[in-house]
Design an enzyme around this catalytic site. Structure first.
Site, PDB file in Angstrom:
ATOM      1  N   GLY A   1      -7.269 -22.435  10.398  1.00 55.03           N
ATOM      2  CA  GLY A   1      -6.679 -22.099  11.689  1.00 55.03           C
ATOM      3  C   GLY A   1      -5.384 -21.342  11.573  1.00 55.03           C
ATOM      4  O   GLY A   1      -4.505 -21.463  12.434  1.00 55.03           O
ATOM      5  N   GLY A   2      -5.231 -20.566  10.513  1.00 53.99           N
ATOM      6  CA  GLY A   2      -4.008 -19.812  10.289  1.00 53.99           C
ATOM      7  C   GLY A   2      -3.838 -18.670  11.272  1.00 53.99           C
ATOM      8  O   GLY A   2      -4.722 -18.360  12.078  1.00 53.99           O
TER       9      GLY A   2
ATOM     10  N   ASN B   1       1.204 -13.224  -5.165  1.00 51.90           N
ATOM     11  CA  ASN B   1       1.457 -14.412  -4.363  1.00 51.90           C
ATOM     12  C   ASN B   1       1.830 -15.564  -5.274  1.00 51.90           C
ATOM     13  O   ASN B   1       1.410 -15.617  -6.432  1.00 51.90           O
ATOM     14  CB  ASN B   1       0.259 -14.774  -3.463  1.00 51.90           C
ATOM     15  CG  ASN B   1      -0.895 -15.355  -4.239  1.00 51.90           C
ATOM     16  OD1 ASN B   1      -0.916 -16.537  -4.551  1.00 51.90           O
ATOM     17  ND2 ASN B   1      -1.877 -14.512  -4.554  1.00 51.90           N
ATOM     18  N   VAL B   2       2.642 -16.458  -4.745  1.00 52.89           N
ATOM     19  CA  VAL B   2       2.945 -17.728  -5.391  1.00 52.89           C
ATOM     20  C   VAL B   2       2.870 -18.788  -4.308  1.00 52.89           C
ATOM     21  O   VAL B   2       3.294 -18.565  -3.180  1.00 52.89           O
ATOM     22  CB  VAL B   2       4.320 -17.730  -6.089  1.00 52.89           C
ATOM     23  CG1 VAL B   2       4.281 -16.928  -7.381  1.00 52.89           C
ATOM     24  CG2 VAL B   2       5.409 -17.181  -5.171  1.00 52.89           C
ATOM     25  N   ARG B   3       2.322 -19.950  -4.649  1.00 60.23           N
ATOM     26  CA  ARG B   3       2.045 -20.920  -3.599  1.00 60.23           C
ATOM     27  C   ARG B   3       2.072 -22.339  -4.148  1.00 60.23           C
ATOM     28  O   ARG B   3       1.963 -22.559  -5.370  1.00 60.23           O
ATOM     29  CB  ARG B   3       0.687 -20.631  -2.956  1.00 60.23           C
ATOM     30  CG  ARG B   3      -0.470 -20.626  -3.942  1.00 60.23           C
ATOM     31  CD  ARG B   3      -1.745 -20.099  -3.326  1.00 60.23           C
ATOM     32  NE  ARG B   3      -2.837 -20.086  -4.282  1.00 60.23           N
ATOM     33  CZ  ARG B   3      -3.083 -19.081  -5.120  1.00 60.23           C
ATOM     34  NH1 ARG B   3      -2.308 -18.017  -5.114  1.00 60.23           N
ATOM     35  NH2 ARG B   3      -4.094 -19.144  -5.960  1.00 60.23           N
TER      36      ARG B   3
ATOM     37  N   HIS C   1      -0.464  -6.424  -5.457  1.00 60.52           N
ATOM     38  CA  HIS C   1      -0.598  -7.682  -4.728  1.00 60.52           C
ATOM     39  C   HIS C   1       0.059  -8.777  -5.558  1.00 60.52           C
ATOM     40  O   HIS C   1      -0.003  -8.762  -6.791  1.00 60.52           O
ATOM     41  CB  HIS C   1      -2.080  -8.014  -4.522  1.00 60.52           C
ATOM     42  CG  HIS C   1      -2.333  -9.464  -4.254  1.00 60.52           C
ATOM     43  ND1 HIS C   1      -2.798 -10.328  -5.238  1.00 60.52           N
ATOM     44  CD2 HIS C   1      -2.166 -10.224  -3.145  1.00 60.52           C
ATOM     45  CE1 HIS C   1      -2.927 -11.534  -4.727  1.00 60.52           C
ATOM     46  NE2 HIS C   1      -2.547 -11.503  -3.466  1.00 60.52           N
TER      47      HIS C   1
ATOM     48  N   HIS D   1     -20.497  -7.935  -5.604  1.00 60.07           N
ATOM     49  CA  HIS D   1     -21.534  -7.125  -4.974  1.00 60.07           C
ATOM     50  C   HIS D   1     -21.499  -5.680  -5.449  1.00 60.07           C
ATOM     51  O   HIS D   1     -22.461  -4.936  -5.266  1.00 60.07           O
ATOM     52  CB  HIS D   1     -21.387  -7.181  -3.444  1.00 60.07           C
ATOM     53  CG  HIS D   1     -20.095  -6.663  -2.928  1.00 60.07           C
ATOM     54  ND1 HIS D   1     -18.889  -7.311  -3.099  1.00 60.07           N
ATOM     55  CD2 HIS D   1     -19.803  -5.527  -2.233  1.00 60.07           C
ATOM     56  CE1 HIS D   1     -17.928  -6.612  -2.529  1.00 60.07           C
ATOM     57  NE2 HIS D   1     -18.450  -5.523  -2.007  1.00 60.07           N
TER      58      HIS D   1
ATOM     59  N   HIS E   1       0.845  -1.194   0.000  1.00 57.19           N
ATOM     60  CA  HIS E   1       0.000   0.000   0.000  1.00 57.19           C
ATOM     61  C   HIS E   1       0.881   1.245   0.000  1.00 57.19           C
ATOM     62  O   HIS E   1       1.522   1.567   1.006  1.00 57.19           O
ATOM     63  CB  HIS E   1      -0.915   0.012   1.225  1.00 57.19           C
ATOM     64  CG  HIS E   1      -1.959  -1.055   1.217  1.00 57.19           C
ATOM     65  ND1 HIS E   1      -3.010  -1.054   0.324  1.00 57.19           N
ATOM     66  CD2 HIS E   1      -2.109  -2.175   1.983  1.00 57.19           C
ATOM     67  CE1 HIS E   1      -3.770  -2.119   0.547  1.00 57.19           C
ATOM     68  NE2 HIS E   1      -3.248  -2.813   1.537  1.00 57.19           N
TER      69      HIS E   1
END
Length: 309
Positions: A264-265, A113-115, A111, A181, A101
Site C-alpha cells: 500500500g505504498g 538503495n540501502v534499506r 540505481h 524474459h 536518468h
C-alpha cells in the site's frame, strides 16, 4: 536475518536522512542548473517519507532520491521470500532509494538503495531484522574505464568487512538485475545484498553505510567524465530504446517495486524510478560492428571488472 535485541532504529533513520541530503546536494552540484524539489508524504497504513526529484536538468533528465520510513500490520509476501514464516507479521521498513536518468546517452543510468527491515515474530520473541541494498550501473555505451572504476569502488567499500563479501554481492547483483524474459542483464551490475544480519547489528549497519557512502564516489566521476561528450540524435534514440529494458525490469521483476505496491505504498514515490521518455521498437537489434552491438557483446555480460577483466 537475525533475531536479536531491538536494533537502533533512530540511528538508522538519522543515517538515511543524511545520506539523502548528501546525495541530492552532490548531484545538484554536478548538474549545475537544476535543484531538487522535495515533497513530504504520509500513508494511512503508517509512516511516510520524503521524495526529492530533479527534473529537466542540464545533466540529469530526471533524478529521484527518496527516503521512506513506513510501518504496517501485515508484511507482504514480496518481503518474506526467504522467510515465509514471517508473512503477515507487523513490520517497519526504512530506506533510501534512487534512480538517476542522465540526459547525455554517454552517461549511464545509475540505481542505488540501502534499506532496513524489522518485524515481530508470531511467538512474541525478539524482533527479526535485516539490512539490504546495493548499487548498479546501466550504460547505453560501454566504457571499460567506467566499469572498472564502478566495481573497484564497490570492492574497496566492502573490503574492511571481509574479502568474501564483494564477490558474493557482485554475483548476487548480476543474478538479480537480469531480465529473464529477455535473457540479458540490465547493465554491468555492481553489488546487491538482502536479508543481511550476519555480522550483528553494529557491523551489519556499518556494512550498509559503507555501501551507501560508496555510491557518490562510484558514480560522480563517471558523470563528470562523460556529461559533455558530443552526441547525436541516433545515440539519443538508442538511449530511449535501451531505457525500455530498465522499465521492463522495474515493473516485472523488481522486488522493491512489488513490496511498495503490495504494502500500500505511495505510487508516485514507488514509480519515480521510471524515466521521463522511453521507446520500444519491435524486433530491433544493433548492427554488428557498432558501439551499440559492442554494448551487448562486451558489456552486458558478467565480467570481473574490478580485476580489469
Amino acid at each position: 536475518m537475525s533475531a536479536s535485541p531491538a536494533p537502533d532504529l533512530a540511528a538508522v533513520k538519522a543515517y538515511l536522512l543524511g545520506l539523502q541530503d548528501r546525495i541530492c546536494a552532490a548531484l545538484a552540484e554536478e548538474d549545475g542548473q537544476a535543484g531538487f524539489t522535495a515533497e513530504e508524504w504520509t500513508r494511512p497504513e503508517g509512516g511516510g517519507g520524503r521524495t526529492r526529484i530533479l527534473a529537466v536538468g542540464a545533466v540529469f533528465e530526471k533524478a529521484g532520491v527518496g527516503f521512506s520510513h513506513v510501518t504496517g500490520a501485515t508484511l507482504p509476501p514480496s518481503a518474506t521470500a526467504h522467510r515465509p514464516e514471517l508473512a503477515g507479521r507487523p513490520w517497519v521498513a526504512m530506506g533510501v532509494s534512487l534512480v538517476i536518468h542522465p540526459r547525455n546517452p554517454r552517461v549511464p543510468t545509475s540505481h542505488a538503495n540501502v534499506r532496513f527491515f524489522s518485524t515481530t515474530p508470531a511467538d512474541g520473541s525478539a524482533p527479526v531484522w535485516w539490512f539490504g541494498g546495493g548499487f548498479d550501473l546501466t550504460p547505453y555505451y560501454g566504457y571499460e574505464e567506467d566499469c572498472v572504476h564502478w566495481h573497484s569502488v564497490a570492492r574497496d567499500a566492502l573490503a574492511p568487512f571481509g574479502a568474501e563479501h564483494y564477490p558474493r554481492f557482485k554475483k548476487w547483483c548480476d543474478d538479480y538485475f537480469f531480465l529473464k524474459h529477455r535473457g540479458e542483464p540490465r547493465g554491468i551490475g555492481g553489488v546487491f545484498f538482502d536479508d543481511f544480519s550476519a555480522l550483528g547489528f553494529e557491523k551489519s549497519f556499518a556494512l550498509m553505510r559503507a555501501v551507501g557512502d560508496a555510491y557518490l564516489p562510484a558514480y560522480r566521476p563517471i558523470v563528470a567524465r562523460r556529461k559533455l561528450t558530443p552526441t547525436t540524435a541516433a545515440e539519443r534514440d538508442w538511449q530511449l530504446y535501451r531505457r525500455g529494458r530498465y522499465v521492463e525490469f522495474n515493473l516485472v521483476w523488481d522486488r522493491g517495486t512489488l513490496f511498495g505496491l503490495q504494502s500500500g505504498g505511495r505510487t508516485e514515490s514507488i514509480l519515480m524510478s521510471l524515466p521521463p521518455l522511453v521507446r520500444w521498437d519491435y524486433g530491433r537489434a544493433p548492427l554488428p560492428g557498432t558501439e551499440e552491438h559492442r554494448l551487448h557483446t562486451d558489456f552486458l555480460r558478467p565480467r570481473a571488472w574490478a580485476d580489469g577483466a
